[in-house]
Scaffold this active site. Structure first.
Site, PDB file in Angstrom:
ATOM      1  N   ARG A  12       1.523  62.637  51.875  1.00 20.45           N
ATOM      2  CA  ARG A  12       0.224  62.675  51.189  1.00 20.45           C
ATOM      3  C   ARG A  12      -0.621  61.472  51.592  1.00 20.45           C
ATOM      4  O   ARG A  12      -0.142  60.509  52.187  1.00 20.45           O
ATOM      5  CB  ARG A  12       0.404  62.698  49.666  1.00 20.45           C
ATOM      6  CG  ARG A  12       1.100  61.482  49.094  1.00 20.45           C
ATOM      7  CD  ARG A  12       1.476  61.691  47.635  1.00 20.45           C
ATOM      8  NE  ARG A  12       2.209  60.557  47.093  1.00 20.45           N
ATOM      9  CZ  ARG A  12       1.667  59.564  46.391  1.00 20.45           C
ATOM     10  NH1 ARG A  12       0.377  59.566  46.133  1.00 20.45           N
ATOM     11  NH2 ARG A  12       2.403  58.574  45.930  1.00 20.45           N
ATOM     12  N   TYR A 145       1.928  44.427  43.489  1.00 16.94           N
ATOM     13  CA  TYR A 145       1.510  45.168  44.686  1.00 16.94           C
ATOM     14  C   TYR A 145       0.952  44.223  45.750  1.00 16.94           C
ATOM     15  O   TYR A 145       1.298  44.320  46.931  1.00 16.94           O
ATOM     16  CB  TYR A 145       0.459  46.195  44.281  1.00 16.94           C
ATOM     17  CG  TYR A 145      -0.016  47.095  45.392  1.00 16.94           C
ATOM     18  CD1 TYR A 145       0.791  48.131  45.870  1.00 16.94           C
ATOM     19  CD2 TYR A 145      -1.275  46.940  45.950  1.00 16.94           C
ATOM     20  CE1 TYR A 145       0.354  48.977  46.873  1.00 16.94           C
ATOM     21  CE2 TYR A 145      -1.721  47.773  46.961  1.00 16.94           C
ATOM     22  CZ  TYR A 145      -0.899  48.795  47.419  1.00 16.94           C
ATOM     23  OH  TYR A 145      -1.340  49.629  48.420  1.00 16.94           O
TER      24      TYR A 145
END
Length: 239
Positions: A12, A145
């Site tokens: 994806r 992150y």
């Protein structure tokens, strides 16, 4: 000449666009994902889909063994698989932090190490790591992150020095905000706020990131290694 290409997290978003770009150029492409399914967008191409959780070393070894058997040793590796668990520092749990590092940074270490064993023997290879403008700029609520994506830069540059004598290049692509399912869930106000900070005034298309990855994997980029290529519309300038 058709090469054996592996794109992790190729089911994806950015990974899917990268896998499609290589397949359309005539390369033999394998993708890994936790589902192991071939996305509908790749159905027209002969893409090998392999189920693999990159946080599991045994699954990584098994995935590479299957890919090597069916399309040959990996000559181009695009380490794209990653997750987010966004929250402010004081609300961030140990698991929120460690699971993002384990997938985005340690998982990348696993796949690059496995691919490099065959690349070293062949005395050639291309590795592209997908980082993020967030790893360079920082972002509130994304300390985990950002740390994982910044870590990829030091990892890549160390390996560029380590493996360069064997004709293996290691580079980093740092996308900005890209028009994918992950950004589609943002509110219209938040999308406008983001775009207002981007000099080019828009989100990137996934294919624009894929184009940079394909270039770094090409013969034309044979003398580029240890580089961080931003595809961010100017958002991270100076970083």
């Amino acid at each position: 000449m058709s090469r054996s290409v592996l794109v992790t997290g190729g089911n994806r978003g950015i990974g899917l666009a990268i896998a499609k770009a290589f397949a359309e150029a005539g390369d033999k492409v394998a993708i890994t994902s936790r589902s192991g399914e071939v996305p509908a967008e790749l159905a027209a191409h002969e893409v090998l889909a392999v189920k693999c959780d990159i946080t599991d070393a045994a699954q990584v070894d098994a995935a590479f063994a299957e890919i090597e058997e069916k399309q040959g040793a990996v000559e181009v590796l695009v380490a794209n698989a990653g997750i987010t668990k966004d929250t402010l520092l004081l609300r961030m749990s140990e698991d929120d932090f460690s699971s993002v590092i384990e997938t985005n940074l340690t998982g990348t270490f696993r796949v690059v190490k496995r691919a490099a064993t065959k690349m070293l023997r062949a005395r050639k290879g291309r590795v592209v790591l997908i980082s993020s403008v967030v790893g360079l700029l920082g972002s509130p609520g994304q300390a985990n992150y950002a740390a994982s994506k910044a870590g990829l830069v030091g990892f890549a540059r160390s390996l560029a020095r380590e493996l360069g004598s064997r004709n293996i290049t290691i580079n980093v692509v740092a996308p900005g905000f890209v028009d994918t399912d992950m950004t589609a869930v943002l509110s219209e106000d938040r999308r406008k706020e983001i775009v207002a900070g981007v000099p080019l005034g828009r989100y990137a298309a996934p294919a624009e990131v894929a184009a940079a990855v394909r270039f770094l994997s090409s013969d034309e980029a044979a003398y580029i290694t240890g580089a961080v290529i931003p595809v961010d519309g100017g958002l991270g300038m100076g970083h």
